[in-house]
Motif scaffolding. Sequence first.
Motif, PDB file in Angstrom:
ATOM      1  N   VAL A 217      39.491  32.704  38.106  1.00 38.17           N
ATOM      2  CA  VAL A 217      38.125  32.989  37.650  1.00 38.17           C
ATOM      3  C   VAL A 217      38.110  33.566  36.230  1.00 38.17           C
ATOM      4  CG1 VAL A 217      36.159  34.529  38.072  1.00 38.17           C
ATOM      5  CG2 VAL A 217      37.109  33.175  39.948  1.00 38.17           C
ATOM      6  N   GLU A 218      39.062  34.442  35.885  1.00 38.92           N
ATOM      7  CA  GLU A 218      39.065  35.037  34.531  1.00 38.92           C
ATOM      8  C   GLU A 218      39.149  33.939  33.465  1.00 38.92           C
ATOM      9  OE1 GLU A 218      42.098  36.078  36.582  1.00 38.92           O
ATOM     10  OE2 GLU A 218      40.378  36.860  37.674  1.00 38.92           O
ATOM     11  N   GLU A 219      39.956  32.911  33.760  1.00 36.01           N
ATOM     12  CA  GLU A 219      40.102  31.808  32.809  1.00 36.01           C
ATOM     13  C   GLU A 219      38.815  30.959  32.768  1.00 36.01           C
ATOM     14  OE1 GLU A 219      42.271  31.077  30.565  1.00 36.01           O
ATOM     15  OE2 GLU A 219      41.730  28.995  30.137  1.00 36.01           O
ATOM     16  N   LEU A 220      38.194  30.761  33.933  1.00 34.14           N
ATOM     17  CA  LEU A 220      36.923  30.006  33.958  1.00 34.14           C
ATOM     18  C   LEU A 220      35.873  30.721  33.122  1.00 34.14           C
ATOM     19  CD1 LEU A 220      36.681  29.061  37.769  1.00 34.14           C
ATOM     20  CD2 LEU A 220      37.445  27.609  35.882  1.00 34.14           C
ATOM     21  N   VAL A 221      35.815  32.057  33.238  1.00 34.94           N
ATOM     22  CA  VAL A 221      34.834  32.834  32.465  1.00 34.94           C
ATOM     23  C   VAL A 221      35.075  32.628  30.979  1.00 34.94           C
ATOM     24  CG1 VAL A 221      34.071  35.183  31.869  1.00 34.94           C
ATOM     25  CG2 VAL A 221      34.492  34.574  34.258  1.00 34.94           C
ATOM     26  N   ARG A 222      36.352  32.694  30.571  1.00 32.01           N
ATOM     27  CA  ARG A 222      36.686  32.488  29.148  1.00 32.01           C
ATOM     28  C   ARG A 222      36.249  31.106  28.680  1.00 32.01           C
ATOM     29  NH1 ARG A 222      41.192  35.786  30.028  1.00 32.01           N
ATOM     30  NH2 ARG A 222      42.463  34.111  30.882  1.00 32.01           N
ATOM     31  N   ARG A 223      36.526  30.096  29.505  1.00 31.88           N
ATOM     32  CA  ARG A 223      36.214  28.729  29.089  1.00 31.88           C
ATOM     33  C   ARG A 223      34.722  28.452  29.067  1.00 31.88           C
ATOM     34  NH1 ARG A 223      40.379  24.829  32.346  1.00 31.88           N
ATOM     35  NH2 ARG A 223      42.304  25.923  31.814  1.00 31.88           N
ATOM     36  N   LEU A 224      34.005  28.984  30.075  1.00 32.73           N
ATOM     37  CA  LEU A 224      32.593  28.619  30.185  1.00 32.73           C
ATOM     38  C   LEU A 224      31.748  29.360  29.156  1.00 32.73           C
ATOM     39  CD1 LEU A 224      32.339  28.425  34.069  1.00 32.73           C
ATOM     40  CD2 LEU A 224      32.151  26.522  32.469  1.00 32.73           C
TER      41      LEU A 224
END
Length: 173
Positions: free
Chosen positions: A104-111
């Motif tokens: 999720v931390e990476e998804l937040v960064r990407r989105l």
Amino acid sequence: MRLYLIGMPGAGKTTLGRALATFYGVPFIDLDEEIVRREGRSVAAIFSKEGEAYFREREAAALHAVLAQYPKLVLATGGGTPCFHQNLDLLLATGLTLYLAVPVEELVRRLGRAAAARPLLASLPDQQALETRLRETLAARERFYTRAPLQCAAAGCSVENIQRLILHYQTTA
Ligand SMILES: Nc1ncnc2c1ncn2[C@@H]1O[C@H](COP(=O)(O)OP(=O)(O)OP(=O)(O)O)[C@@H](O)[C@H]1O
Ligand SMILES: O=C(O)C1=C[C@@H](O)[C@@H](O)[C@H](O)C1
Ligand SMILES: [Mg+2]
């Protein structure tokens, strides 16, 4: 090759799917784009005018149509596709399904700000709220996503790694 990519918004289904289709020399289809083409309006417009239940019906119809039309393809599904209307059973029965498991931390960064254009992630006040929403969504969806026979963790989600994963699966399955 009939390869289906599943996973959360921002997992890289479209980006990796396009590259994998080029590598395997088969058409690339993005299910969200297919729905937009068939409906003549954006995903956000469909959600806001007709609601999610209608979108899920059109999504399932587009999935059936695409699978019937293309004997070979790489398909990037929508984030919710495997979780509605027995779509996952259809995917599992007709091709090779790969789950892109991204934390999720990476998804937040990407989105980041792009979340505003995604109906289920829109109108969230800040990054913290986005992270909470993504965690809740992933918790509800993981039981669907993890039924995929192929799973790729974030760090290993390069095109080369996925090619190796598929080759290994095909030679041992
Ligand atoms: N392997 C990767 N490493 C780093 N960034 C990536 C990777 N794959 C995709 N991205 C970036 O993450 C963002 C989301 O990628 P993409 O649109 O492919 O995801 P998606 O799974 O198709 O999302 P959606 O469900 O919303 O369609 C894009 O900005 C893309 O450039
Ligand atoms: O995660 C989801 O439920 C969605 C993801 C997108 O790909 C679109 O299919 C739509 O915005 C819904
Ligand atoms: Mg996409």
